[in-house]
Scaffold this active site. Sequence first.
Site, PDB file in Angstrom:
ATOM      1  N   LYS A 199       0.860  -1.188   0.000  1.00 54.26           N
ATOM      2  CA  LYS A 199       0.000   0.000   0.000  1.00 54.26           C
ATOM      3  C   LYS A 199       0.895   1.235   0.000  1.00 54.26           C
ATOM      4  O   LYS A 199       1.691   1.444   0.915  1.00 54.26           O
ATOM      5  CB  LYS A 199      -0.909   0.002   1.228  1.00 54.26           C
ATOM      6  CG  LYS A 199      -1.840   1.217   1.298  1.00 54.26           C
ATOM      7  CD  LYS A 199      -2.727   1.129   2.524  1.00 54.26           C
ATOM      8  CE  LYS A 199      -3.654   2.328   2.652  1.00 54.26           C
ATOM      9  NZ  LYS A 199      -4.514   2.243   3.851  1.00 54.26           N
ATOM     10  N   LYS A 252      -2.249  -1.478  -3.648  1.00 53.16           N
ATOM     11  CA  LYS A 252      -3.087  -0.282  -3.606  1.00 53.16           C
ATOM     12  C   LYS A 252      -2.205   0.954  -3.733  1.00 53.16           C
ATOM     13  O   LYS A 252      -1.221   1.060  -2.993  1.00 53.16           O
ATOM     14  CB  LYS A 252      -3.880  -0.236  -2.293  1.00 53.16           C
ATOM     15  CG  LYS A 252      -4.816   0.967  -2.163  1.00 53.16           C
ATOM     16  CD  LYS A 252      -5.511   0.975  -0.814  1.00 53.16           C
ATOM     17  CE  LYS A 252      -6.453   2.183  -0.704  1.00 53.16           C
ATOM     18  NZ  LYS A 252      -7.118   2.264   0.608  1.00 53.16           N
TER      19      LYS A 252
END
Length: 326
Positions: A199, A252
Amino acid sequence: MDLTERPRRLRRDGIRGLVSETDLSASDLIAPVFVDATTDERVAIESMPGHERVPVAEAVDRVEEIRDTGVEAVIVFGIPESKDEAGTRAWAEDGVVQEAVRRIDAGTDAYVITDVCMCEYTDHGHCGILEPHAHEDPTLTVENDRTLDALGRIAVSHAEAGADMVAPSSMTDGMVGAIRESLDEAGHSAVPIMSYAAKYESAFYGPFRDAADGAPAFGDRRHYQMDPANSREAIREVELDVQQGADVLMVKPALPYLDVVRDVREHFDRPVAAYNVSGEYAMLHAAAENGWLDLEETAYESLLSIKRAGADLILTYFAEDIAARL
């Protein structure tokens, strides 16, 4: 001129679909749901056209709307009725996610995933327990190891409410191992973990922070989320999560990090998820509203590119719209 090789032969109607290399289906998609304990009616999210926060009482209706399009899975985010420095409402038995999941589990056949993090629940907006004096010193943020216990408590509370899968998103070192241990000790060894394994500290999260009321009150998250410049580090991050027991590996954001999606796909034998985040959704809507792009076509092409890069699952705010097309 030698034209014995003519790839265009396979682009005609009739054969084009038969030789298509990538298939996108509604069952590949996961739809985010925002449940808000502070409201009794749906509240439009201005920076994410077409999406709303829904009160707990309408959580089942919202999920049924999604299921009617053919999307089978949702991920639930909560906006609590109150916040404090330690984010204690994140693991409260009567918390917003816990109550919503109980209702969704009893009232629908959706596969329910829950976001395990603290940024929506802390009054400072960071993803864990703060180091001393972090408010005054921008080099200090979240105290990693103290946060692990809280993440374990959150995950167990979600599993006890009926969550089918938990998804830790805080990028806390050791979070997967701590959550796996907590779930197993509480008798939830069958609950899988979808880790936000890579992420990035991204500029594409802005609309989500409006939706979930989770923007940091000071500073930023660069000390615990990944540097957008780094791709090799992602493999190290993901490998650690695999070693700790992650069942699904998420990257992400998605579109600016398709190279990372492909790298994770090639290096690991776990299902790969990618989060087509709020900023990616909002920018296509903004362009479409100005007449510059066709919204449905660009949304479909975006999701297809994520699948082509190697994602098995796609979390996306386009889930309902694209599922109808599929």
